[in-house]
Design a protein around this motif. Structure first.
Motif, PDB file in Angstrom:
ATOM      1  N   GLY A   1       0.834  -1.191   0.000  1.00 50.95           N
ATOM      2  CA  GLY A   1       0.000   0.000   0.000  1.00 50.95           C
ATOM      3  C   GLY A   1       0.869   1.241   0.000  1.00 50.95           C
ATOM      4  O   GLY A   1       2.099   1.183  -0.150  1.00 50.95           O
ATOM      5  N   ALA A   2       0.235   2.389   0.184  1.00 43.50           N
ATOM      6  CA  ALA A   2       0.968   3.658   0.101  1.00 43.50           C
ATOM      7  C   ALA A   2       1.758   3.965   1.359  1.00 43.50           C
ATOM      8  O   ALA A   2       2.711   4.747   1.310  1.00 43.50           O
ATOM      9  N   GLY A   3       1.394   3.347   2.488  1.00 48.45           N
ATOM     10  CA  GLY A   3       2.012   3.733   3.753  1.00 48.45           C
ATOM     11  C   GLY A   3       2.615   2.589   4.540  1.00 48.45           C
ATOM     12  O   GLY A   3       2.667   2.645   5.773  1.00 48.45           O
TER      13      GLY A   3
ATOM     14  N   ALA B   1      11.992   4.881  15.508  1.00 50.00           N
ATOM     15  CA  ALA B   1      12.341   6.219  15.993  1.00 50.00           C
ATOM     16  C   ALA B   1      12.303   7.272  14.890  1.00 50.00           C
ATOM     17  O   ALA B   1      12.389   8.470  15.174  1.00 50.00           O
ATOM     18  N   LEU B   2      12.148   6.862  13.635  1.00 50.16           N
ATOM     19  CA  LEU B   2      12.111   7.824  12.533  1.00 50.16           C
ATOM     20  C   LEU B   2      10.824   8.643  12.584  1.00 50.16           C
ATOM     21  O   LEU B   2       9.738   8.097  12.815  1.00 50.16           O
ATOM     22  N   ASP B   3      10.937   9.934  12.359  1.00 48.35           N
ATOM     23  CA  ASP B   3       9.746  10.781  12.263  1.00 48.35           C
ATOM     24  C   ASP B   3       8.890  10.317  11.096  1.00 48.35           C
ATOM     25  O   ASP B   3       9.393  10.131   9.978  1.00 48.35           O
ATOM     26  N   GLY B   4       7.608  10.136  11.356  1.00 48.62           N
ATOM     27  CA  GLY B   4       6.694   9.696  10.314  1.00 48.62           C
ATOM     28  C   GLY B   4       6.381   8.218  10.358  1.00 48.62           C
ATOM     29  O   GLY B   4       5.428   7.762   9.713  1.00 48.62           O
ATOM     30  N   VAL B   5       7.178   7.442  11.096  1.00 47.70           N
ATOM     31  CA  VAL B   5       6.925   6.003  11.236  1.00 47.70           C
ATOM     32  C   VAL B   5       6.034   5.782  12.461  1.00 47.70           C
ATOM     33  O   VAL B   5       6.353   6.232  13.563  1.00 47.70           O
ATOM     34  N   SER B   6       4.906   5.093  12.251  1.00 47.82           N
ATOM     35  CA  SER B   6       3.971   4.866  13.352  1.00 47.82           C
ATOM     36  C   SER B   6       4.099   3.484  13.973  1.00 47.82           C
ATOM     37  O   SER B   6       3.854   3.306  15.171  1.00 47.82           O
TER      38      SER B   6
ATOM     39  N   LEU C   1       2.910  11.258   3.847  1.00 46.24           N
ATOM     40  CA  LEU C   1       2.958  12.715   3.763  1.00 46.24           C
ATOM     41  C   LEU C   1       4.047  13.289   4.665  1.00 46.24           C
ATOM     42  O   LEU C   1       4.432  14.458   4.514  1.00 46.24           O
ATOM     43  N   ALA C   2       4.522  12.460   5.617  1.00 40.96           N
ATOM     44  CA  ALA C   2       5.552  12.929   6.546  1.00 40.96           C
ATOM     45  C   ALA C   2       6.936  12.402   6.201  1.00 40.96           C
ATOM     46  O   ALA C   2       7.950  13.043   6.530  1.00 40.96           O
TER      47      ALA C   2
END
Length: 220
Positions: A12-14, A42-47, A63-64
């Motif tokens: 998928g996209a994310g 720990a990466l910004d944008g990784v949930s 988007l992040a």
């Protein structure tokens, strides 16, 4: 240690799947997967960074952070070769083997040319490692099964396996945290609760924990 080159695929996209699995599960690679999960989360944008069996699913906000950035970070961190040292707990799981809660045990033993007591002895001998938790809430993928007990899954899946079913599927051991269909062979039943959505910590086991099966009873 020989290993497969990492394979990356977008889910998928994310989300991206990082996969180093080979024909045989590797505990050494799994320890590196745990380390990789901690680092990339720990990466910004990784949930989320969810370990599987010698693979890792990373969920991120496109988007992040760009997918290419996530993929490169995975490859860079993997090349370092860091290994997580997880001080897991030892959890004993009491099992009632055979009978109504372990209906596959007699046929399973016969297929291997063993008596049921020997199957139970070989199933309870190892200390299993919780390699990953997934597929359903609280389901544990366990490495460490005696290879003589490795058996392909049932040709026809059972549509209802009770919560607490203690099972073997292929080269893995597992426990059903909820009642659901399965193609794994059911050897016994445990009262241990692997998933309780009302609990402060809903799942009993975490990656890196060790499980010991203890035979509470055996019904032929």
């Amino acid at each position: 240690m020989s290993e497969n080159p990492p394979r990356l695929s977008m889910e998928g996209a994310g989300a991206v799947l990082f996969d180093v699995a080979g024909a045989v599960f590797s505990d050494a690679l799994q320890a590196r997967i745990w380390s990789l999960a901690a680092g990339v989360k720990a990466l910004d944008g990784v949930s989320e960074a969810v370990p599987g069996m010698n693979n890792l699913m990373v969920v991120f906000d496109p988007l992040a952070i760009a997918p290419e950035t996530v993929e490169q970070a995975l490859l860079d961190r993997w090349s370092v070769g860091e290994t997580a040292r997880i001080e897991g707990r030892v959890i004993e799981i009491a099992v009632d083997y055979g009978g109504a809660g372990g209906e596959d045990l007699p046929d399973f033993a016969a297929r291997l040319g063993l008596d049921v007591e020997e199957v139970v002895r070989r199933h309870t001998a190892p200390s299993y490692s919780v390699a990953a938790v997934g597929a359903m809430p609280g389901f544990v993928y366990l490495s460490g099964l005696d290879p003589t007990l490795a058996t392909p899954r049932r040709a026809v899946p059972r549509m209802r396996a009770a919560v607490g079913s203690v099972m073997i599927g292929g080269a893995q051991a597992g426990i059903m945290p909820v009642t659901a269909p399965t193609g794994w062979h059911i050897l016994g039943h445990t009262d241990s609760v692997l998933f309780n959505p009302a609990a402060e910590v809903p799942v009993l086991c975490r990656p890196g924990d060790r499980i010991r099966f203890v035979a509470r009873s055996l019904t032929r």
